[in-house]
Each structure stands twice: as structure tokens, then as C-alpha cells.
Design a protein around this motif. Structure first.
Motif, PDB file in Angstrom:
ATOM      1  N   LYS A  46      -1.930  -7.836  12.432  1.00 33.52           N
ATOM      2  CA  LYS A  46      -1.169  -7.490  13.444  1.00 33.52           C
ATOM      3  C   LYS A  46      -0.467  -5.581  13.103  1.00 33.52           C
ATOM      4  N   PHE A  47      -0.107  -4.580  13.701  1.00 34.46           N
ATOM      5  CA  PHE A  47      -0.055  -3.269  13.043  1.00 34.46           C
ATOM      6  C   PHE A  47       1.223  -3.644  11.556  1.00 34.46           C
ATOM      7  N   LYS A  48       2.031  -4.286  12.465  1.00 32.43           N
ATOM      8  CA  LYS A  48       3.835  -4.134  11.195  1.00 32.43           C
ATOM      9  C   LYS A  48       2.773  -4.589  10.230  1.00 32.43           C
ATOM     10  N   ASP A  49       1.956  -5.747  10.125  1.00 30.15           N
ATOM     11  CA  ASP A  49       1.201  -5.968   8.550  1.00 30.15           C
ATOM     12  C   ASP A  49       0.206  -5.302   7.839  1.00 30.15           C
ATOM     13  N   ILE A  50      -0.544  -4.115   8.123  1.00 33.62           N
ATOM     14  CA  ILE A  50      -1.159  -3.412   7.706  1.00 33.62           C
ATOM     15  C   ILE A  50      -1.003  -2.729   6.237  1.00 33.62           C
ATOM     16  N   SER A  51       0.297  -3.027   5.918  1.00 34.65           N
ATOM     17  CA  SER A  51       0.280  -2.544   4.565  1.00 34.65           C
ATOM     18  C   SER A  51       1.150  -3.505   4.269  1.00 34.65           C
ATOM     19  N   LYS A  52       1.533  -4.469   4.642  1.00 32.87           N
ATOM     20  CA  LYS A  52       2.207  -6.476   3.693  1.00 32.87           C
ATOM     21  C   LYS A  52       1.791  -6.043   2.586  1.00 32.87           C
ATOM     22  N   GLY A  53       0.488  -5.705   2.356  1.00 32.03           N
ATOM     23  CA  GLY A  53       0.250  -6.599   0.159  1.00 32.03           C
ATOM     24  C   GLY A  53       1.316  -5.458  -0.612  1.00 32.03           C
ATOM     25  N   PRO A  54       0.903  -4.066  -0.811  1.00 26.37           N
ATOM     26  CA  PRO A  54       2.087  -3.443  -1.912  1.00 26.37           C
ATOM     27  C   PRO A  54       3.543  -3.315  -0.819  1.00 26.37           C
ATOM     28  N   SER A  55       3.852  -3.827   0.137  1.00 25.95           N
ATOM     29  CA  SER A  55       4.820  -3.455   0.806  1.00 25.95           C
ATOM     30  C   SER A  55       5.744  -5.340   0.007  1.00 25.95           C
ATOM     31  N   ASP A  56       5.004  -5.947   0.610  1.00 19.50           N
ATOM     32  CA  ASP A  56       6.000  -6.919   0.032  1.00 19.50           C
ATOM     33  C   ASP A  56       6.413  -7.599  -2.113  1.00 19.50           C
ATOM     34  N   LEU A  57       4.939  -6.802  -2.934  1.00 22.16           N
ATOM     35  CA  LEU A  57       5.319  -7.065  -3.750  1.00 22.16           C
ATOM     36  C   LEU A  57       6.464  -6.522  -4.217  1.00 22.16           C
ATOM     37  N   LEU A  58       6.928  -4.679  -3.926  1.00 20.43           N
ATOM     38  CA  LEU A  58       7.449  -4.054  -4.842  1.00 20.43           C
ATOM     39  C   LEU A  58       8.762  -4.305  -2.938  1.00 20.43           C
ATOM     40  N   SER A  59       9.088  -4.984  -2.690  1.00 22.67           N
ATOM     41  CA  SER A  59      10.157  -5.077  -2.062  1.00 22.67           C
ATOM     42  C   SER A  59      10.525  -6.674  -1.901  1.00 22.67           C
ATOM     43  N   ASP A  60       9.438  -7.508  -1.863  1.00 23.38           N
ATOM     44  CA  ASP A  60      10.225  -9.319  -1.876  1.00 23.38           C
ATOM     45  C   ASP A  60      11.515  -9.421  -3.358  1.00 23.38           C
ATOM     46  N   ASP A  61      12.304 -10.248  -2.803  1.00 20.22           N
ATOM     47  CA  ASP A  61      12.397 -11.136  -4.258  1.00 20.22           C
ATOM     48  C   ASP A  61      13.581 -10.460  -4.993  1.00 20.22           C
TER      49      ASP A  61
END
Length: 264
Positions: free
Chosen positions: A4-19
């Protein structure tokens, strides 16, 4: 499953925000027959505790993805169903009420959301994945109350081997957001995100890494404002996960904030 479009940059976003968190929380999950019950307790900065209880279940083709009651009297209801193959209808009710339609087949993902409470906004997005590793997409929102296009943006990503890169726009294509993720090996990954605009060619940035240690996941990042953050995610007992996080501006210990979360 198409992206989905909202997940198009999910990889770096998750690493820098999750947890990364500054909250103190406890989440307990327990099955009660066909219902998966979750009780969440948060501690505020003043030390007061507040809890919310929720659950999810499926019944006759309808998934009640989230039923939640909050301490302040608020409530959340999220449901979904698949009336036809590749189509999903969803409803999300909290302070507002949104009716959504998702379509995903092959390399194409389309979404639409209508505000059915105030009938003030309609949003849609589309994303297509190409065999070359390129993903292209865009979204738009229309203000029904103002009878005008209230937002629109574009995005693209490319992945090859251990490297992933993405570019998305914001504020009606007036700002570009770049994201990079590189998997060094099975244990170490590094990522960065930057923003760029005409009035601020090099805006905000953050760079971080994630390491899979023997005892759990260790993460760290630094942002352009000098804030340094670190987090550790580890299992402290069977089916009990602890997330510990801390942030500090430079070497100023007075700015230190911590967060703790337990999920069981």
C-alpha cells in the motif's frame, strides 16, 4: 500481498520509529474462548494509571479487529469483512467514523476512505509494484465541506539485495522525504531519513541502526536536533517481552527521559 502507498517507505520508517517510547505501559493478552482480550495500562507523567480493555474476534465472516473501552469513557470499534475476493470493506470508529474499501491483487493496491460521520473528507491512494524492484504510488484527499482538493502526494521506492531506498512527498509535493535502509548482515541494519524543501533544502534528518543480539534487539538513533535515543527489546520470560527506551539531548543529563513497556 501488494504494497500500500502508506507503506512505501516502511523499512527505514519502522527502524527509526518502532520501539522508541517515553511511556510506561503494561499490555496483557489472553484468549477467552473465541475472543482475544487485551488489557493495557499506561502511567502518566504525574504517576496516575489509566487502563483500557479491548478484544477482537470473528463471527460469520465479519472480523471485529478492535473493540476497546477506555478509562475516560471513550471507545473504539474497528471491523472488516471480505465480501468478494481481493476486496475488503472496513469501518473505524473512534472520535470520528471512517468507511474504507481496499483492493489488492497481484502487484496493485488501491484504498479509499470516506468520513461517514461528518461527511467532510474522502481519501484515496494507489500503489503498483514492478518486477524490477520499483514501487510507484500516490494519494489524494478531497475536502467535501470545502469542495476542493485538500492534499496530494507521490512516492516511489526501490529495493535490490540488501539495499532499500524510498522518496515520498508531503504538503502537496512541496517537500521530499528520502529514506534509506541497508542490511549489512543478518544481525545489523542501518537506516536514515531526511527531508528537503525549497525553503529548507536540508531539513530534518535522523540516522540509526538495529542489531540482533543474542539476548534481543538493540537499537540506537540520533536526530538533527541532537536528541540521542536507544532501545532494547528482549524476552524476560516465556511470552513476556520487555521494551526499554531512553532519550537525551546531547550530553545534557537533565533532558533524559525513559520509557518501559511490558507485553505478556
Amino acid at each position: 500481498m501488494p504494497i500500500k502507498f502508506k507503506d512505501i517507505s516502511k523499512g527505514p520508517s519502522d527502524l527509526l520509529s518502532d520501539d522508541y517510547t517515553s511511556s510506561v505501559t503494561l499490555k496483557c493478552k489472553k484468549g477467552a474462548g473465541p475472543i482475544a482480550v487485551t488489557i493495557e495500562t499506561d502511567r502518566s507523567s504525574s504517576g496516575a494509571l489509566s487502563s483500557k480493555i479491548g478484544g477482537k474476534l470473528s463471527y460469520k465472516g465479519v472480523s471485529f479487529d478492535k473493540i476497546q473501552f477506555k478509562a475516560d469513557g471513550g471507545h473504539v470499534l474497528e471491523t472488516s469483512t471480505v465480501p468478494y475476493p481481493d476486496f475488503k470493506l472496513s469501518f473505524k470508529g473512534n472520535k470520528g467514523a471512517d468507511l474504507g474499501v481496499d483492493y489488492g491483487k497481484g502487484n496493485l493496491a488501491l484504498t479509499s476512505v470516506l468520513d461517514v460521520k461528518d461527511m467532510s473528507k474522502f481519501s484515496t491512494s494507489g500503489c503498483v509494484s514492478l518486477s524490477s524492484g520499483i514501487v510507484l504510488g500516490g494519494d489524494a484527499s478531497y475536502s467535501i465541506s470545502k469542495s476542493s482538493l485538500s492534499g496530494y502526494n507521490l512516492g516511489a521506492s526501490y529495493s535490490s539485495g540488501n539495499m532499500f531506498g524510498s522518496i515520498t512527498t508531503a504538503s502537496k509535493v512541496s517537500q521530499a522525504n528520502l529514506g534509506l535502509l541497508y542490511k549489512v548482515n543478518n544481525e545489523l541494519s542501518v537506516a536514515t531519513k531526511t527531508t528537503h524543501a525549497a525553503d529548507k533544502p536540508f531539513g530534518s534528518f535522523s540516522v540509526g541502526c538495529s542489531y540482533n543480539a543474542a539476548f534481543g534487539i538493540v537499537k540506537a538513533k540520533v536526530a538533527d536536533d541532537g536528541v540521542i535515543s536507544a532501545a532494547v527489546v528482549t524476552d524476560i520470560a516465556p511470552k513476556v517481552t520487555l521494551t526499554a527506551s531512553g532519550t537525551m539531548t546531547g550530553t545534557d543529563s537533565s533532558t533524559f527521559k525513559y520509557g518501559l513497556g511490558i507485553v505478556m
